[in-house]
Design an enzyme around this catalytic site. Structure first.
Site, PDB file in Angstrom:
ATOM      1  N   GLU A  64      77.057 -56.988 -80.710  1.00  0.00           N
ATOM      2  CA  GLU A  64      76.521 -55.862 -79.876  1.00  0.00           C
ATOM      3  C   GLU A  64      76.943 -54.424 -80.020  1.00  0.00           C
ATOM      4  O   GLU A  64      78.307 -54.450 -80.338  1.00  0.00           O
ATOM      5  CB  GLU A  64      76.637 -56.522 -78.241  1.00  0.00           C
ATOM      6  CG  GLU A  64      76.022 -57.716 -78.052  1.00  0.00           C
ATOM      7  CD  GLU A  64      76.359 -58.060 -76.441  1.00  0.00           C
ATOM      8  OE1 GLU A  64      75.615 -58.531 -75.930  1.00  0.00           O
ATOM      9  OE2 GLU A  64      77.635 -57.932 -76.204  1.00  0.00           O
ATOM     10  N   ASP A 235      79.897 -64.214 -68.422  1.00  0.00           N
ATOM     11  CA  ASP A 235      79.431 -62.921 -69.201  1.00  0.00           C
ATOM     12  C   ASP A 235      78.599 -62.843 -70.291  1.00  0.00           C
ATOM     13  O   ASP A 235      78.326 -61.970 -70.833  1.00  0.00           O
ATOM     14  CB  ASP A 235      80.698 -62.393 -69.680  1.00  0.00           C
ATOM     15  CG  ASP A 235      81.372 -62.996 -70.712  1.00  0.00           C
ATOM     16  OD1 ASP A 235      81.017 -64.257 -70.834  1.00  0.00           O
ATOM     17  OD2 ASP A 235      82.418 -62.465 -71.365  1.00  0.00           O
TER      18      ASP A 235
END
Lengths: 347, 347
Positions: A64, A235
């Site tokens: 990411e 998460d």
């Protein structure tokens, strides 16, 4: 070849230098200052350009990019999450980041962020705990005793005055590791045999478990009145830590709702489930804890502004010290139109 | 402190080492090999995860992240564009990039890309010219003699057999710079006093002008039958180089249509204006040049896959050589769960 000009150079903080910097400042002071840096940026939340993470998925995990910017500074983090790495002796998560000048686009700092991410995640929990826990909170339960746990504990000791820590992990060796690592901190540490045991008498409960699936490390009956919960381990999509009933009973506080919706405990709740944005509590625009018996839940998933704050803090702390190396990162021809001439003269 | 483990290290190609690598390989060979690397990746276009650029705008310019990935490799480029930088002695564009392993998320290569972007942009033009220009094309007009121009010319010499180059820039000093830089290349160079003069007898016209506004460096009456145009300078919203009539008369070839629509010459055309994706020409799925008198236009704006190809090529060429330095970039604790212990032992 003439040496690169000063303009070509970008300061770089390696892993070894990040460790030296943390020891130079002192870990509790570093975490306290970093908590303040994150808090300062959360208080000016509307000033930031907020972009969702930019993911690249593969069967083994995700890479990411997490960018954000204000009027003067730009920051981004590269971070991967590959749960199977550990079996091969690799880190599940590695990260690095860059801070740049918005006016010129020139990089200001390149930094390792594997360690710095653990530090900013702990600082963010400390920020939430300072804002939401009862002021007399002194006992913490730490459920999940992995790579994050010691940083979470030291941050709450430094920022919130925690004195007693009750530890639990499904792997007793992980708990033993934390007991050993924190033996000289002045904290009263208790190894517990179950999550239920760990939360007994805890004012603050932090969960940081790692499995990529829906877990229930905390159920409703385990959480008493007045507790503050930091749920850090839920998460990513498909990963939660808490039983739905305790999420429903608590008042939820979040970072960036669009992201929490798909990554946090909020995943398991209906779309109209109420929550408060943490930055609004910090600015006084929204109430935090309003009653001593209230259960507050910080549904932390990690947001780009926290990485920005961490890079900004390290930039301030490390600039001009020998904890940075200069990398020859930017081509700087004498005449900006003559990139070819610079190359030709380097022959 | 024990030295960082091998796993913690990421190879880094600095600006100085990129220049050494280019000279070691030889610029024409480097550009020819890079053209082949970009072509190989364009031929497997559907294999890539294609994401739009992620921009952060400020009054002075833009900072962008350009990621892409296939099944095994991930790449991204950080690039800024700040036209006012030049007045302050800074580069308008600086860039760096990273290649990573999709299976583990671990970085494989960090590299300067200010120079490498100029090289890959030239390689992409050469790829388009090889696919679209008449095979007997020998004369090129280069309009805009800035930082890109010499690379564009050498790439077309190396890949397409260009022998004669007609140069024009609104600033005669820029043309003089190119004449001097390329004097030992064996090319027949002619400095021209206007764009109209430069395109006389040209088989290929490459425009690489820099102003951030709509220009018309080429008008319809200037372009004869059979010409191939590389329009490289129109590369952001509100910036085009060609008169609408010549765009309308030419057959247009593009990289990633979604991006060309907002950044390329395609900006000035209606939504139904026809174009062909260049990768389909390279795989034989779509026709390229079908007649000697056809005008072909490559509306190049630069796409993430070209940066990916460039990083992949540099990784292959530089790995194991002394053109890379190893950066201590990734925390690598003995026990991946014991990040804190690694920090504590570094004290």
């Amino acid at each position: 070849m003439t040496p690169p000009s000063k303009l070509a150079m970008v300061p770089f903080v390696s892993v070894a230098n990040m460790m030296r910097l943390v020891h130079h400042v002192g870990l509790p002071v570093f975490l306290a200052e970093l908590t303040q840096a994150v808090t300062d940026d959360f208080k000016r939340w509307p000033a930031f350009d907020k972009t969702p993470r930019v993911p690249a998925h593969s069967p083994g995990g995700v890479i990411e990019l997490m960018p954000t910017a204000d009027d003067t500074l730009y920051g981004f983090k590269y971070v991967n999450g590959h749960p199977k790495n550990m079996a091969e002796g690799l880190q599940t998560v590695t990260a690095f980041g860059l801070l740049a000048d918005m006016a010129s686009g020139y990089p200001l700092l390149l930094s390792e962020m594997t360690l710095l991410t653990a530090l900013r995640t702990a600082a963010t929990s400390a920020m939430a705990t300072r804002a939401l826990a009862r002021p007399d909170a002194r006992t913490m339960a730490m459920i999940g005793n992995g790579a994050q746990s010691e940083f979470q504990i030291i941050a709450l000791q430094a920022v919130c005055g925690i004195t007693d820590v009750r530890l639990f992990d499904v792997d007793p060796a992980a708990t033993a590791k934390v007991m050993a690592n924190l033996r000289d901190t002045g904290l009263n540490l208790t190894a517990c045999t179950s999550a239920q045991d760990a939360v007994l008498g805890a004012d603050v409960i932090t969960t940081a478990t790692a499995d990529k699936r829906n877990q229930q490390v905390l159920t409703d009956n385990m959480v008493g009145a007045g507790v503050h919960i930091n749920a850090i381990g839920g998460d990513c999509p498909g990963k939660t830590e808490l039983h739905r009933d305790i999420v429903a009973r608590a008042d939820m506080f979040v970072e960036f709702p669009d992201q929490t919706r798909i990554e946090g405990e909020l995943q398991q709740m209906p779309l109209d489930h109420p929550y408060t944005e943490l930055w609004q509590v910090l600015t006084g625009q929204a109430p935090g804890r309003s009653r001593p018996d209230q259960i507050t839940l910080f549904d932390g998933v990690g947001f780009a502004i926290e990485d920005f704050s961490a890079l900004r803090y390290v930039y301030d702390r490390a600039s001009g010290t020998d904890y940075v190396e200069n990398l020859d990162f930017i081509a700087d021809p004498d005449d900006p139109r003559d990139l070819f001439g610079m190359l030709a003269r380097a022959a």
